[in-house]
Every structure is written in C-alpha cells, then in structure tokens.
Scaffold this motif. Sequence first.
Motif, short mmCIF file in Angstrom:
data_model
loop_
_atom_site.label_atom_id
_atom_site.label_comp_id
_atom_site.label_asym_id
_atom_site.label_seq_id
_atom_site.Cartn_x
_atom_site.Cartn_y
_atom_site.Cartn_z
N SER A 580 0.84 -1.20 0.00
CA SER A 580 0.00 0.00 0.00
C SER A 580 0.87 1.25 0.00
CB SER A 580 -0.91 0.01 1.24
OG SER A 580 -1.66 -1.17 1.31
N ILE A 581 1.93 1.23 0.80
CA ILE A 581 2.81 2.41 0.90
C ILE A 581 3.51 2.66 -0.43
CG2 ILE A 581 4.92 3.26 2.01
CD1 ILE A 581 3.92 1.86 4.58
N ARG A 582 3.98 1.60 -1.08
CA ARG A 582 4.63 1.77 -2.39
C ARG A 582 3.67 2.37 -3.40
NH1 ARG A 582 6.84 -3.60 -1.53
NH2 ARG A 582 5.39 -4.43 -3.10
N ASN A 583 2.41 1.92 -3.38
CA ASN A 583 1.43 2.40 -4.36
C ASN A 583 1.05 3.85 -4.13
OD1 ASN A 583 0.00 0.42 -6.45
ND2 ASN A 583 0.81 -0.77 -4.74
N ILE A 584 0.90 4.24 -2.89
CA ILE A 584 0.52 5.64 -2.65
C ILE A 584 1.67 6.57 -2.98
CG2 ILE A 584 1.17 5.88 -0.21
CD1 ILE A 584 -1.58 7.28 0.19
N GLN A 585 2.93 6.05 -2.89
CA GLN A 585 4.08 6.85 -3.30
C GLN A 585 4.11 7.01 -4.82
OE1 GLN A 585 6.93 4.42 -0.71
NE2 GLN A 585 8.00 6.37 -0.83
N SER A 586 3.85 5.93 -5.53
CA SER A 586 3.96 5.94 -7.00
C SER A 586 2.73 6.53 -7.67
CB SER A 586 4.20 4.53 -7.52
OG SER A 586 5.39 3.99 -7.01
N SER A 587 1.54 6.10 -7.24
CA SER A 587 0.31 6.49 -7.92
C SER A 587 -0.40 7.68 -7.30
CB SER A 587 -0.66 5.30 -7.96
OG SER A 587 -0.04 4.16 -8.52
N THR A 610 -10.96 4.79 -0.81
CA THR A 610 -9.82 5.43 -1.47
C THR A 610 -9.11 6.36 -0.50
OG1 THR A 610 -10.87 5.34 -3.65
CG2 THR A 610 -9.10 6.93 -3.37
N VAL A 611 -7.80 6.28 -0.48
CA VAL A 611 -6.97 7.19 0.32
C VAL A 611 -6.01 7.88 -0.63
CG1 VAL A 611 -5.36 7.42 2.24
CG2 VAL A 611 -7.16 5.68 2.33
N LYS A 612 -6.00 9.19 -0.59
CA LYS A 612 -5.22 9.96 -1.55
C LYS A 612 -3.90 10.45 -0.96
CE LYS A 612 -9.32 11.74 -3.99
NZ LYS A 612 -10.08 12.96 -4.34
N GLY A 613 -2.95 10.69 -1.87
CA GLY A 613 -1.69 11.33 -1.55
C GLY A 613 -1.72 12.73 -2.13
N PRO A 614 -0.58 13.37 -2.34
CA PRO A 614 0.77 12.84 -2.13
C PRO A 614 1.14 12.80 -0.65
CG PRO A 614 0.87 15.12 -2.83
CD PRO A 614 -0.57 14.73 -2.92
N VAL A 615 2.08 11.93 -0.33
CA VAL A 615 2.51 11.77 1.05
C VAL A 615 4.01 11.47 1.09
CG1 VAL A 615 1.93 9.30 1.02
CG2 VAL A 615 2.09 10.48 3.20
N VAL A 616 4.67 12.03 2.09
CA VAL A 616 6.08 11.73 2.34
C VAL A 616 6.14 10.55 3.30
CG1 VAL A 616 8.18 12.53 3.51
CG2 VAL A 616 6.97 14.05 1.95
#
Length: 875
Positions: A580-587, A610-616
């Motif tokens: 999940s963390i990899r996907n929210i970083q990339s997508s 759905t949980v949106k980014g962007p996120v550090v």
Amino acid sequence: MIDPSRIEHIKTGVDLKTYIEQVTGSTFKKNGKGYVCRCPFPDHEDKTPSFIVTPQENLFNCFGCNRGGDIFEFDKLYFNLDFTASVKKHDSSAKKTAVKRKISKETLTVKEQKLLGRVVSYYQHTFTEDMSGLDYLKSRGITDNQSIKDFAAGFVNGSLLNILPEDDKIIRSLKKIGILNSKGKEIFLNCVVFPLYDPNGVAVSLYGRNIDKNCKISHLYLPGSRCGLVNRQAAKRSQTIILAESIIDALTLYDQGFKNVMPIYGTNGFTDDHIFYFNRKIKEVYLVFDADDAGKRASMTVKQQLKEKDIKAFIVDLPIKDVNLFFNSHTPQEFELLLKKANPKSLEQSDKLSAHKKTLYKKTDHGFIVGYADRQYQIKGIQRGDTQLKVTIKASIDVQGSVPFELSTIDLYSSRSRIWFAKLCADLFKAEESLIREDMGKVLIHCENFNQKEQPDKPKATQKEINLAMKFLKSPDMTQELLSDLVTMGVVGEEINKLVCYLSATSRKLVKPISVLIQSRSSAGKSTIQNAILSLMPEEDYEQYTRVTDQSLFYKEEDSLVHKILAIEEDVGMGGAAYSIRNIQSSGKITVATTGKDPGTGKMKTEDYTVKGPVVVMLTTTSADLDQETASRFLFLSIDESSKMTAAIHKKQREARSLKGLAQKKKTEHIIKKHKTAQRLLKSIAVVNNFTKYLTYPSRSIITRRDHEKYLGLIDVITFLHQYQRKPKTMDIDGEVVKYIEVTLDDIEKANKIANEVLGQSLDELARPSRTLLNSIHKMVKDTAKKNSIPSEEVYFTRRQIREEMNWSDWQIKTHIKQLEELEYLCVRMGSRGKEYAYALNYNGQGEDNDRFFLNLTSIEEIKERMNKEGDLPN
C-alpha cells in the motif's frame, strides 16, 4: 360524654412530635429512642434541651420543669385549652391525616429490608402490567417513561396476596413493616407507590398516592417517622438541589427536565436524612413548596434549618397552588424564570431545553466533532455522492476519552440507516430515540455544509514567533542556521542526512514529494534524526506509527494523508502494508474494494475505499538487504557509525547534563516553535525549473529512472523552501492565473552537492555498511598477505577475525557479510575442524576510490558556459 374511642384515636393517630414542631416551631433532635428540644413552654427558660417526646408512647416530658403527658395535657399547658376543646381541635385532623405515628422505632432487620425490597420489585412489576398507575401519572402530566422508571414507581392492585406463600413468618413481617394491616390486607391498595432509599440504595420506606377518588386518605407512608430519600442521586451529581413539597411534585419537575430535584414528605417532612445528605456537598437549595399558607410557613422553617448548616436557600414563589398544576399551563422556560427571580445567579436549566442545544463544534484533521447537551458525535471520512452521504460516525459522551461508544459507517441519506444508528445511540445515551433522530438530522446538515478541504484551526503563533520564522525563511544562511539549530537540539554530525530529512519533510507540500529511508545498525541514531526532524514539523502535518497493519491505510479518511508525512519507526513495522505504501508513493492514491453488510437494509454490498496522496514516507531500518521494490522509492541515507562520531555523541550527551545543556534545552523549545511556525508560513506555490535542458544524470542503470526524479525533486524543494527569497511570478493558463517561483543556479548547486553524496550510493549494489565491511576486509587481507608473503587469494579468515579487526558485533557481521556472500565478493570455505566458517576474498578493490559511484552531474559553471554559448543567460 365523649366516646372513649375518639379519645384513643386522637392519642394514637396524631403524631405528637410533628404537632409540637408545627405549633411551636421547635426543632427536635434524635436522642436514643426519643427526640429532644428546648422546652417550648413560655414560663421555662430552657438553656439546655430537656424536653423529650417518646414516639413509641406518643408522650412528652420535660426534665427541667417536670411537666409531661399526652397531647391533651400539652394543649392544656401551652394553649390553656380544656379537654373538650382539645378533642374537638384534633378530631377532624386525626381522621384525615396522612401521617401515621411510628408504632415501633426499631429499624428493620436485614431480612425485613430484603423482604421490603422484594415487595417493591413486585409493585414495580405490577406497574408495567396494570396500566392504572401509569394512566394516573399521565393524567397528572407526567409522561416520560424514563422519569417514571428513575423514580422506581410501582402500583398496588391487590395481587400481592395471590403470590404470597403460606408462611406465618412472612405475613407477620409484612404486618410489622406496614405492607399488610392487622387483617392481612394490603394497606397501599390502589396506590401508585415510590420507594424511599437509604444512602446505600436499600429501600427503607414506601410512599403511596391513592388514585381512588372515593378514598378519604390520599397519602400513605409506612408506619413511623420519615426516613430515606427519593432521587438521592441528585445530591451526588450537583451542588444545587430543587426541593419540592411532595414526591409527585418532584417527579413533575424531573419529568420537565429539572433532574436535580428531591422531595420532602409534606410541610413537616424535611427529615434528618435530608440534612445529613445535604450537609456533605449541597451549597444551594431552591424551595418549591405549595403556594398556600402551610407551604409558605414550611419554606421559612426549612430555609432556617438549611441556614444553620451554611446552605443557601432560595424560596421560589409559585403563581399557582403547586408545581404539578403549574406545569399544566406553563413551560420549563417559565419555571426557569421563577428560579432566576428567586436567585438572579441561578444556573438551573431544564434538560428538555438544554438537550437540544449545541454545546460543541470543533473541526478536526479529517472532519468535525459536534455535541448536543452531553451527547457528542465525531464525524470522519465524509464521502459525498449524488444519492449517498457516507460518513464514519462515533457517538459517546466524550468521543476523545476512554468511555463507552458506538462506532459505525452509515449513509446519512438513508432513513433506515439513521433510524438504526439512532436506536443504538438511544441505549448508549439513555435518551429518547426521537431526540437522537433529531441529532442525526442536524449532523446530516453539518456534513452537507462541511468543506472537506477546510483545515482545523491551527495553533496561533505570537508576532514574535512569526518574526523569528520569517527571519529564518529570508536568511541567505538558512541551511547553516538549520544545522546549527539541530546541533543545539542534541543531534551532532550527520549534516547531509539532517538536511535531506528536513528537505524531505518540507517536500510534503509539493505535488511530488521525496521520501527517505535511514539505514544503520541498532543504536546508531537513525530514530534520533527522524524524531528531531518530526519535532520541527507542525503536529497536524504528520502521523507517526510504530507499526502499520496490512489493511489499515485503506480505511483511513480519503484526504487524511494528503500533503502529510507518514513516519514509521522500522521497516518491519510496515508489515503487509508495504504494498500500500509503495502504491501511494507511486500512484498518489490507493483504493480497495470490500464486501460488507448494509446496516440499514441488511444486504451485502461492495464498498470502495480510497486514500489519496501525495505523502512523504519516512522510514528507518537495520536491514542490510531491503526489498528493492521498496528501497527504490526512497532517498537512501546511512548513519555515520565511526568511532569518531560515537565520541562526538558521547560528548554531547555529557554536555546535556551541564548548565550549558540546561540552557540549550530551553533554546530547543524556541527552536521548535520557530520551525513549526516557518513550516506553517510556507505557501502552496508552483516551482518552475528553466534549467532542465542543461541538466544531466547517469543513465547506465534502470534504477536511475526513479533516482533522476528524486534529483529534480531535491531542486524543487530547495527552491520551495526559499520561496520568501524569490520573486513570485504569474502566468495565465486557460484563463486561470497561476503563481509560481523559479529555480536559481544556487538551488541547483545545493542539490548537486546533496545528490552526489546521497544518490550516488544507489549506483552501488552494496549497502553502505556492507561496502564499509568489504573495504575493511580488503585492507585486513592485504596486510595479512604482505606480512606472510603470500598471495591475497590464499588468505583465509573467520568472522571472529573480522570482529576483532572492526570491533563490530557478531550480529552486525552476520547481517552484512550475507550480502557480500550473495553478491560473490566473498567465497565460503569450510574450516579444518569442519564446523567454523572460513572465507576467502574475491575482490581486488574495484571502485574503492568511489569514482564508479560519482554521478557526474552538470556543474553550475558548465550550465553558465552552455547558456552563454546559446545566448540564454538569465536576466
């Protein structure tokens, strides 16, 4: 001649103590089996109480003036009435009185108390079976079932006799208690009854209101002087009490929302139990007695008794006979005005009014908290659709405390869902379901009007803090000031790592943020750097976890991570959430579809979250061989584990215990406030890099596709952090004015310095600790070969020899030597004893000078030269 039965009826039917109190104003105190006061006879100046009334015999005696006798003798001595006049005076009152003289002053035994409790429970059961009692109370305007239940109302329809066992002991006990008369009939027949409880919640007496209009006696109590209390909880939960003249009046007030009410038992029914209970806590009492002469006299008497106990009493003047009649034609608001008239500072309010008042509204990171009276609702994850308004709602008396609650995700546009949740909350709050449905309607309106992007109120900085923050943001030596602040905070060395972490945290405000992964051995200080940087960030802009479970991120609110930092203390803490963390970083978002039951319809349905980014993402690890899929999304930082750095850390730790350390601790508080304020002052603004066509980056490895993006991100965030040192520009794009700032060559120079040191490591197939281990082994092998005059490939060594050479732990050697084995820098050879491992080196120092890992980025001088040739010099 007067009938002897009339004389005996007066002697036993009129309570002498109560009569003397009423006609003389005397106040009795309990004394053994009797009651004592100062002698009321005018010709006896009694300084020490010596006048005794014995309820068991209904006689008086004064040991001071040696006078005594029955009620007729008292009338003769006090009023100079002859016997005949005295009989006439008491004859009618003896027939009508509801107050019965106590037959025996002995308290109930434990068995009798239990028996009385069982009778009370049966009467309460009868109240629910026979509607006569409920109908009577409703005819008096008392309609709230919960109020009736709180007063423990019961009804006596004569059926108790049908269930009693044929046990003479029980019959005798019931007669002694006063439930049955001498003929074995129920004394309280056709009465709505209310138990009176002692402080421990044990029923010790009973009051009955006869609903038979043909019965001459309307009010009944168990034999004896009054004891016990009704609604004693009021004295526990408040320092203010409303005191009513009767139980029905008190129940009427309670039904109208005035919960801090207790009754006395008629105009002479203010008892020692009241005084004892009030003396513990009560500060104010409002006396709401009947508007007749007897009620007014009782108000003055009780007020004086309360004054002696330092309790303020306020007499409430009713415009109509009694409380019950008042509410037949008046509202709770009008009664509040009567309380205000008695005491302008009165704060007493009806729950019927306050239950509807909004008492709380507070924005949160992901929604809001709203409260009505003592009911609170926390709303998160608001998702609007054309036909749906889905929210996660938590209901409790304190949604942020550790108290019982109800929690569910419902569609507020679904009437069935609102009704279902209202039923749950009605049980939780012990409130009417209609009241909770009203709450749900108000919550729905709040959700419709809620601005999802609206942020909670941020802590307000003082002007001094703002000035210091602006000075930092406008400083040409911003980088050095930041590093100096972190040293003051106790983080020594690691200048590049500290700077990169700060830039990464700041990049949360950008469209493409930069995530960091800090690698080191245990206790090297990776968490120290992470925690120090997070302490400089606003609390609302990061979430820090020790562990994240597999599905946890999917069920966060949709915008809960937008432009925030997700800090995880160890890479193992990601667990199954790594994907999940990899996907929210990339997508920039993650989505999951789950199947669940609709709380309204009960049918299964598919729901999307759905949980949106962007996120550090900030991560620490002790692992030497991190999953490449995860590692490639981070800037990889390694901690300096040298003995020189350890010595510097020791020095700083010692310094922290000194006077200088105390001063630095105080300075740290101001540093943290300065940086948090500075971060809040950073505005969302686009960054434009006009030098991109002159920039270069190595392309010999596929991993550089992601690393190149990190390099450009470093340039962007450096520019963004210096926004108050850049002149904003604007551009019209399809009719929309877009504000932006431009990258400078100085920004690129700073980024090149960081990238060459940090991103260059990604070209190395070895982790930095593994590379350090390899270099140390290579040096050890060369020294051994030279000393023994043998080729390097003939030198064999063990882990123990490596530990002695490097002073590393066995765990650290095992961890990093594994990577050297897998990548064939070391060959394993079995020792002569067949048990210990021996190694041979398969490496001759290639890349030891680090040229192999240098990025060869375009320098500022090269950019200027190319721009000069192309005539593209900046203005």
